[in-house]
Design an enzyme around this catalytic site. Sequence first.
Site, PDB file in Angstrom:
ATOM      1  N   TYR A  12      97.543 134.055 -45.717  1.00 31.81           N
ATOM      2  CA  TYR A  12      97.438 133.187 -44.546  1.00 31.81           C
ATOM      3  C   TYR A  12      97.978 131.778 -44.774  1.00 31.81           C
ATOM      4  CZ  TYR A  12      94.197 136.872 -43.241  1.00 31.81           C
ATOM      5  OH  TYR A  12      93.644 138.089 -42.963  1.00 31.81           O
ATOM      6  N   HIS A  17      97.601 129.323 -37.862  1.00 35.31           N
ATOM      7  CA  HIS A  17      96.149 129.116 -37.833  1.00 35.31           C
ATOM      8  C   HIS A  17      95.667 128.260 -39.004  1.00 35.31           C
ATOM      9  CE1 HIS A  17      92.881 130.150 -35.311  1.00 35.31           C
ATOM     10  NE2 HIS A  17      92.434 131.224 -35.898  1.00 35.31           N
ATOM     11  N   ASN A  64      86.534 132.201 -38.160  1.00 37.29           N
ATOM     12  CA  ASN A  64      85.495 132.369 -37.145  1.00 37.29           C
ATOM     13  C   ASN A  64      84.084 132.117 -37.653  1.00 37.29           C
ATOM     14  OD1 ASN A  64      87.676 133.029 -35.596  1.00 37.29           O
ATOM     15  ND2 ASN A  64      87.103 135.153 -35.293  1.00 37.29           N
TER      16      ASN A  64
END
Length: 185
Positions: A12, A17, A64
Amino acid sequence: MVVGLGNPGPLYETTRHNAGFMALDLLADELGINFTREKQGALIGTGQIEGRRVLLVKPLTFMNLSGQAVAGLARWYGIYPQDILVLLDDLDLPPGRLRIRPRGSSGGHKGLASVLEALGTEGVPRARIGIGRPPPGKDVVEYVLEPFTNQEWEAVRPILIRAAEAARFWILSGDIEEVMNRYNC
């Protein structure tokens, strides 16, 4: 406390993000702070800038669930929500834009929603880094988990630097209104 939101791991690292992690890394480099310890589900770095102690935080809980790490560290160090600046990506801002606010809703950002819920307040300063919306027909989750295009990177790189500068100014001044006046674009 300055918190960068993102997802941990090399998969990632360069994704849209992870704009919050990217801006926090720039701030850490500028301040000479290394992320050397894990605590409360986050990678942390501590240091001083002009006599002020600073805690830099990268939650390792994945986006999250970021609030778990942030709230745990805030309790551990006795830091109030208004003394936390969250750096994060924002779909509703085009690449090349930065919006700093002292409080407000999550705007649909699940990482910020987790932080606000865990802290029990919307009174958490934040710096939203524009990543833009996906093209029509493209899944939002897929989009945010992809790297920036070369064209986007040209617009985003200066904003990541600007977000790091804004965070540094906030640490020194503590005045989110002045940070907004100087760095919103």
